[in-house]
Design an enzyme around this catalytic site. Structure first.
Site, PDB file in Angstrom:
ATOM      1  CE  LYS A 124      -3.405  -2.760  -0.072  1.00 29.69           C
ATOM      2  NZ  LYS A 124      -3.997  -3.072  -1.380  1.00 29.69           N
ATOM      3  CD  GLU A 208      -4.082   7.026   3.999  1.00 29.25           C
ATOM      4  OE1 GLU A 208      -3.733   6.409   2.987  1.00 29.25           O
ATOM      5  OE2 GLU A 208      -5.251   7.014   4.439  1.00 29.25           O
ATOM      6  CG  HIS A 243     -13.550  -2.636   7.648  1.00 29.78           C
ATOM      7  ND1 HIS A 243     -13.471  -1.302   7.324  1.00 29.78           N
ATOM      8  CD2 HIS A 243     -12.951  -2.761   8.856  1.00 29.78           C
ATOM      9  CE1 HIS A 243     -12.839  -0.655   8.293  1.00 29.78           C
ATOM     10  NE2 HIS A 243     -12.526  -1.509   9.233  1.00 29.78           N
ATOM     11  NE  ARG A 299     -11.711  -7.566  -4.580  1.00 30.83           N
ATOM     12  CZ  ARG A 299     -11.223  -6.818  -3.606  1.00 30.83           C
ATOM     13  NH1 ARG A 299      -9.924  -6.786  -3.388  1.00 30.83           N
ATOM     14  NH2 ARG A 299     -12.019  -6.074  -2.860  1.00 30.83           N
TER      15      ARG A 299
HETATM   16  C1  MV4 Z   1      -9.417   5.754   6.276  1.00 37.40           C
HETATM   17  C2  MV4 Z   1     -10.501   6.358   6.941  1.00 37.40           C
HETATM   18  C3  MV4 Z   1     -10.383   7.683   7.280  1.00 37.40           C
HETATM   19  N1  MV4 Z   1      -9.259   8.362   6.980  1.00 37.40           N
HETATM   20  N2  MV4 Z   1      -8.317   6.476   6.007  1.00 37.40           N
HETATM   21  C4  MV4 Z   1     -11.117   1.298   6.181  1.00 37.40           C
HETATM   22  C5  MV4 Z   1     -11.080   0.347   5.012  1.00 37.40           C
HETATM   23  C6  MV4 Z   1      -9.836   0.664   4.284  1.00 37.40           C
HETATM   24  N3  MV4 Z   1      -9.904   0.417   2.875  1.00 37.40           N
HETATM   25  C7  MV4 Z   1      -9.588   2.094   4.621  1.00 37.40           C
HETATM   26  N4  MV4 Z   1     -10.454   2.449   5.705  1.00 37.40           N
HETATM   27  C8  MV4 Z   1     -10.521   3.717   6.153  1.00 37.40           C
HETATM   28  N5  MV4 Z   1      -9.452   4.480   5.888  1.00 37.40           N
HETATM   29  C9  MV4 Z   1      -8.268   7.747   6.355  1.00 37.40           C
HETATM   30  N6  MV4 Z   1      -7.153   8.435   6.078  1.00 37.40           N
HETATM   31  C10 MV4 Z   1     -11.628   5.590   7.206  1.00 37.40           C
HETATM   32  C11 MV4 Z   1     -11.640   4.261   6.809  1.00 37.40           C
HETATM   33  C12 MV4 Z   1     -12.850   3.572   7.099  1.00 37.40           C
HETATM   34  C13 MV4 Z   1     -13.674   3.137   6.077  1.00 37.40           C
HETATM   35  C14 MV4 Z   1     -13.367   3.324   4.748  1.00 37.40           C
HETATM   36  C15 MV4 Z   1     -14.194   2.880   3.743  1.00 37.40           C
HETATM   37  C16 MV4 Z   1     -15.371   2.244   4.069  1.00 37.40           C
HETATM   38  C17 MV4 Z   1     -15.693   2.041   5.369  1.00 37.40           C
HETATM   39  C18 MV4 Z   1     -14.863   2.480   6.396  1.00 37.40           C
HETATM   40  C19 MV4 Z   1     -15.229   2.268   7.725  1.00 37.40           C
HETATM   41  C20 MV4 Z   1     -14.409   2.689   8.713  1.00 37.40           C
HETATM   42  C21 MV4 Z   1     -13.209   3.324   8.418  1.00 37.40           C
END
Ligand code: MV4
Length: 509
Positions: A124, A208, A243, A299
């Site tokens: 990542k 981040e 998630h 994917r």
């Molecule tokens: C984040 C975020 C807030 N700020 N990054 C969780 C899944 C992963 N793909 C990345 N995620 C997150 N990253 C920053 N900088 C909040 C989440 C996150 C989230 C993101 C997408 C869909 C659902 C989520 C649920 C909780 C937290």
């Protein structure tokens, strides 16, 4: 110009997956005149996908490590049946560079990006760096992995708190830590590194700025082996729980044509730059009108059908064409987003009991139909959903000319859906389709936890509406049947009362 005569068209595909996505790929195979081969575990002997295929090979016992995740066993089956390609679907081995490499070494085409690209995007931190280079906007943070506390402190000072520490080898939300102040930072860094090491085998983490309640928006991409890459617009996947996405839609209510074009073209350009082959998704967070890159999913995704519904592109077929060496069958300017599509994931889980999985036997099953309705599933009446894998029963996808028609159509389709024998999350979907904020398109990744009336709404809908299943007197569990009989009796009573009141004659005649 037709390319078929010089390209190496695939004739037989082994599908290294199970359930609805295995069937989705086999459907594409049948339409393209390609033979399909299923591989299945002992738990999936009776599964529809194992029957649908032209040939089927038993891999091994139910646990995925002994079947669907076992590279040697899958490769052995592929060689034995003479498949010239393998489709990995999603999950299991789909983004595993070692699996793609094993295919490359055996001369079996892996339908997806090369092992080199999978390895790059699986890291990542490397992926973030590559996207910055390609001019894709990213969440403020690091462009290298963070090892020292001092380094973390400096970055956090720059971005401001809160921050989020993410494993470089992770993705999908596992092992991430939110840090609200400098006081928590040192401990959080150490524990995230430890979790990263045990879960992903690499202790590397990156930082981040943490965005509070952002929307999750992702762009669908297709790249071919001739250096072409296009985007098919975006999907919004904000409605998720731990998630696990539950509802996805395209287009996103938050994205206008200008933003779609700007970010879509940057995403496609980045895909071209890394030499991306096949279908892929670029995930973004949306906050205050802006989109920030998070990670690439290399994917075909669960939610790809909503994009197929609004663009008319068959993403799976296009992926197979690309793997055969053909160029994309259309260009960016041929792509039009038309109408609106929503997908509800119908799961064997109880939304009244904290969504606990409820695998078991489906006693009766009737899928919805009619205008704009698509059901992607791998179940049938009498089938038992095994407890070993994810509890998805089906994906219900509907299309409408606009979002409001799509929501009405989804409510109608959910009403038609009959699944008896085990609890499922249809009541949850019905409640969301009536939720005022959902209807207005006001979404965020904390939607489910912040909409505190949803449990009561689910119960209220069950009380208010007599389900089609109950009208047909199809046996669910007994408690439900008794409730249904009471409900029908109450309505019959109300009806006769109303008739009597509206009649000129006295009830006595
Ligand atoms: C984040 C975020 C807030 N700020 N990054 C969780 C899944 C992963 N793909 C990345 N995620 C997150 N990253 C920053 N900088 C909040 C989440 C996150 C989230 C993101 C997408 C869909 C659902 C989520 C649920 C909780 C937290």
């Amino acid at each position: 110009m037709s390319y078929w005569w010089w390209c190496n068209m695939i004739k037989k595909i082994l599908i290294a997956n199970r359930g609805e996505i295995a069937i989705r790929v086999m459907r594409a195979c049948r339409e393209m005149g390609i033979a399909s081969v299923a591989v299945y575990s002992e738990a999936d002997k009776d599964a529809l996908f194992a029957k649908y295929a032209d040939e089927a090979y038993l891999l091994g016992p139910a646990p995925a490590t002994l079947s669907y995740l076992n590279i040697e066993k899958v490769m052995k089956a592929a060689k034995e049946c003479g498949a010239d390609a393998i489709h990995p679907g999603y999950g299991f081995l789909a983004e595993n560079p070692k699996f793609a490499e094993a295919c490359e070494q055996e001369g079996i085409k892996f339908i997806g990006p090369s092992s080199r690209v999978l390895a790059l995007l699986g890291d990542k931190v490397a992926a973030r760096r590559e996207m910055i280079r390609a001019g894709v906007p990213v969440v403020p943070g690091t462009d290298e992995c963070v090892t020292q506390f001092k380094q973390a402190k400096d970055i956090a000072k720059e971005t401001g708190y809160p921050i989020i520490i993410k494993p470089a080898g992770g993705g999908g939300g596992i092992g991430m830590t939110i840090v609200w102040s400098e006081g928590e930072l040192e401990k959080a860094l150490e524990s995230t590194q430890a979790i990263a090491a045990t879960t992903f085998g690499i202790a590397d983490v990156y930082i981040e700025k943490y965005l509070t309640n952002p929307r999750h928006i992702e762009f669908q991409l297709l790249g071919d082996s001739h250096g072409n890459a296009i985007h098919l617009g975006e999907r919004e996947c904000s409605i998720q729980r731990r998630h696990q996405k539950l509802i996805e839609e395209s287009p996103s209510p938050a994205v206008n044509a200008k933003l779609r074009k700007e970010i879509g073209e940057k995403a496609a350009n980045a895909a071209r730059m890394v030499g991306y082959e096949g279908a892929g998704t670029m995930e973004f967070l949306y906050s205050d009108g802006k989109l920030y890159f998070m990670e690439v999913n290399a994917r075909v995704q669960v939610e790809h059908p909503v994009t197929e519904m609004v663009t008319g592109v068959d993403i799976v077929k296009e992926g197979i064409r690309i793997a055969s060496g053909l160029p994309l069958s259309f260009t960016q300017k041929d792509v039009k987003v038309r109408g609106s599509a929503i997908e509800c994931r119908i799961n064997a889980e109880d939304p009244f009991e904290d969504f606990v999985p409820t695998p078991g036997k489906i006693k009766s099953y009737n899928a919805p139909g009619g205008p704009g309705v698509r059901v992607d599933s791998g179940v049938y009446s009498g089938y038992t959903i095994p407890p070993f894998y994810d509890p998805m029963i089906a994906k219900l996808i509907v299309w409408g000319r606009d979002r409001s028609e799509t929501i009405s159509r989804m409510r109608r389709a959910l009403y038609e859906y009959i699944i008896t024998g085990m609890k499922n999350n249809i009541p949850f979907h019905l409640a969301v389709m009536e939720n005022p904020r959902f209807v207005k398109g006001e979404l965020g990744t904390h939607f489910i936890e912040s909409e505190t009336t949803l449990p009561d709404d689910m119960a209220a809908i069950a009380e208010r509406e007599i389900s089609l299943e109950n009208k047909l007197q199809i046996k669910g569990d007994d408690k439900k049947r008794i409730a249904a009989i009471a409900a029908v009796a109450a309505v019959t009573q109300l009806f006769s009362d109303t008739q009597r009141r509206n009649s000129n004659e006295s009830p006595e005649g």
